[in-house]
Design a protein around this motif. Structure first.
Motif, PDB file in Angstrom:
ATOM      1  N   PRO A 103      -0.865   2.249  -1.875  1.00 30.64           N
ATOM      2  CA  PRO A 103      -2.300   2.783  -1.721  1.00 30.64           C
ATOM      3  C   PRO A 103      -3.546   1.865  -0.598  1.00 30.64           C
ATOM      4  O   PRO A 103      -3.993   2.724  -0.678  1.00 30.64           O
ATOM      5  CB  PRO A 103      -3.127   2.380  -2.690  1.00 30.64           C
ATOM      6  CG  PRO A 103      -1.697   2.144  -3.611  1.00 30.64           C
ATOM      7  CD  PRO A 103      -0.456   2.191  -3.356  1.00 30.64           C
ATOM      8  N   ALA A 104      -3.098   1.164  -0.203  1.00 33.44           N
ATOM      9  CA  ALA A 104      -3.951   0.056   0.324  1.00 33.44           C
ATOM     10  C   ALA A 104      -3.836   1.001   1.973  1.00 33.44           C
ATOM     11  O   ALA A 104      -4.881   0.976   2.156  1.00 33.44           O
ATOM     12  CB  ALA A 104      -3.320  -1.135   0.668  1.00 33.44           C
ATOM     13  N   HIS A 105      -2.748   1.542   2.434  1.00 29.85           N
ATOM     14  CA  HIS A 105      -2.516   1.256   3.755  1.00 29.85           C
ATOM     15  C   HIS A 105      -2.355   3.185   3.864  1.00 29.85           C
ATOM     16  O   HIS A 105      -3.436   2.975   4.986  1.00 29.85           O
ATOM     17  CB  HIS A 105      -0.753   1.335   3.480  1.00 29.85           C
ATOM     18  CG  HIS A 105      -0.308   2.226   5.188  1.00 29.85           C
ATOM     19  ND1 HIS A 105       1.004   2.291   5.725  1.00 29.85           N
ATOM     20  CD2 HIS A 105      -0.978   2.290   6.293  1.00 29.85           C
ATOM     21  CE1 HIS A 105       1.496   1.342   6.842  1.00 29.85           C
ATOM     22  NE2 HIS A 105       0.325   2.316   7.050  1.00 29.85           N
ATOM     23  N   LYS A 164      -6.738   2.969   4.064  1.00 30.58           N
ATOM     24  CA  LYS A 164      -6.446   1.791   5.264  1.00 30.58           C
ATOM     25  C   LYS A 164      -6.557   3.583   6.809  1.00 30.58           C
ATOM     26  O   LYS A 164      -7.775   4.183   7.851  1.00 30.58           O
ATOM     27  CB  LYS A 164      -5.746   1.044   6.108  1.00 30.58           C
ATOM     28  CG  LYS A 164      -6.799   0.248   7.087  1.00 30.58           C
ATOM     29  CD  LYS A 164      -5.289  -0.729   7.005  1.00 30.58           C
ATOM     30  CE  LYS A 164      -5.241  -1.234   8.613  1.00 30.58           C
ATOM     31  NZ  LYS A 164      -4.892  -2.393   9.104  1.00 30.58           N
ATOM     32  N   ALA A 165      -5.573   3.854   6.560  1.00 30.11           N
ATOM     33  CA  ALA A 165      -5.537   5.662   7.270  1.00 30.11           C
ATOM     34  C   ALA A 165      -6.600   6.427   7.070  1.00 30.11           C
ATOM     35  O   ALA A 165      -7.380   7.001   8.357  1.00 30.11           O
ATOM     36  CB  ALA A 165      -3.889   6.269   7.613  1.00 30.11           C
ATOM     37  N   ASP A 166      -7.228   6.470   6.022  1.00 41.46           N
ATOM     38  CA  ASP A 166      -8.126   7.587   5.813  1.00 41.46           C
ATOM     39  C   ASP A 166      -9.371   6.816   6.450  1.00 41.46           C
ATOM     40  O   ASP A 166     -10.349   7.405   7.143  1.00 41.46           O
ATOM     41  CB  ASP A 166      -8.158   7.321   3.912  1.00 41.46           C
ATOM     42  CG  ASP A 166      -9.568   8.185   3.487  1.00 41.46           C
ATOM     43  OD1 ASP A 166      -9.622   9.401   3.698  1.00 41.46           O
ATOM     44  OD2 ASP A 166     -10.862   8.269   3.348  1.00 41.46           O
TER      45      ASP A 166
END
Ligand SMILES: Cc1cc2nc3c(=O)[nH]c(=O)nc-3n(C[C@H](O)[C@H](O)[C@H](O)COP(=O)(O)O)c2cc1C
Length: 195
Positions: free
Chosen positions: A82-84, A87-89
């Motif tokens: 979810p963190a990755h 970050k992409a969002d």
């Protein structure tokens, strides 16, 4: 003071990129962005090949970019948590304006690809200068999306083309800070001719 536009020298001595995640409005409108890109194109270019392309991602297309990055993570990085993904969002929504610079070398050509790629780097730097000269801050980021095949497809890259970077543009949301610069002694040397 950073990006001091009072003289060309003061600007060059104080030039500083902004942090995309801290950028706020205002950013350039469409006419200003056109003017910025026109300045960026005044770039050294051996053979007048213009081996670069500027792809403008509209403000109304940021959600589509975020969806693309999400699909790219699904397809190419199933371990992304979810963190990755968040970050992409965030990446897809940084800044007030976004330009993706492409390296588009002319192949085959007597001008080596290396020289054409140097011109892409020069266009990138010039783009940052043009952004700053308009009173905004810019930032040149790459990251995994730059090298992802799904993202490359979505930006309609020809086989010889590559993404040179994502250029986020906006106003600094907080005061810029100095970044350590190299010691001139470490990077400048004076040539000694062979005997
Ligand atoms: C090709 C290229 C890719 C970069 N990609 C990133 C990146 O993905 N993330 C990052 O934090 N900085 C990245 N940087 C560094 C920043 O763009 C910037 O150079 C740095 O923050 C220094 O800022 P300055 O313009 O004030 O010297 C990249 C720089 C270059 C030249």
């Amino acid at each position: 003071m950073f990006n001091d536009l009072s003289t060309p020298l003061s600007y060059l001595a104080s030039r500083r990129s902004g942090r995309p995640r801290e950028m706020v409005g205002p950013g350039p409108g469409p006419a200003e962005l056109d003017a910025i890109l026109a300045l960026a194109m005044r770039t050294p270019d051996h053979g007048k090949l213009a081996p670069w392309r500027f792809v403008v991602v509209g403000s109304d297309q940021r959600d589509a970019l975020a969806a693309l990055l999400d699909r790219a993570l699904d397809q190419n990085d199933p371990s992304a948590g979810p963190a990755h993904r968040q970050k992409a969002d965030d990446f897809a929504h940084h800044g007030e304006a976004l330009v993706v610079l492409l390296s588009a070398p002319v192949i085959p050509h007597k001008i080596p690809v290396w020289e054409q790629e140097l011109s892409v780097g020069a266009a990138a730097m010039n783009l940052l200068h043009a952004i700053h000269a308009h009173g905004y801050v810019g930032s040149w980021l790459t990251g995994w999306a730059t090298y992802d095949p799904l993202v490359e497809d979505a930006f309609r890259l020809a086989p010889s083309e590559r993404i040179a970077g994502f250029f986020f543009i906006g106003s600094p949301g907080r005061e810029l800070e100095e970044r350590p610069r190299p010691d001139p002694n470490a990077v400048i040397r004076h040539w000694t001719p062979p005997l």
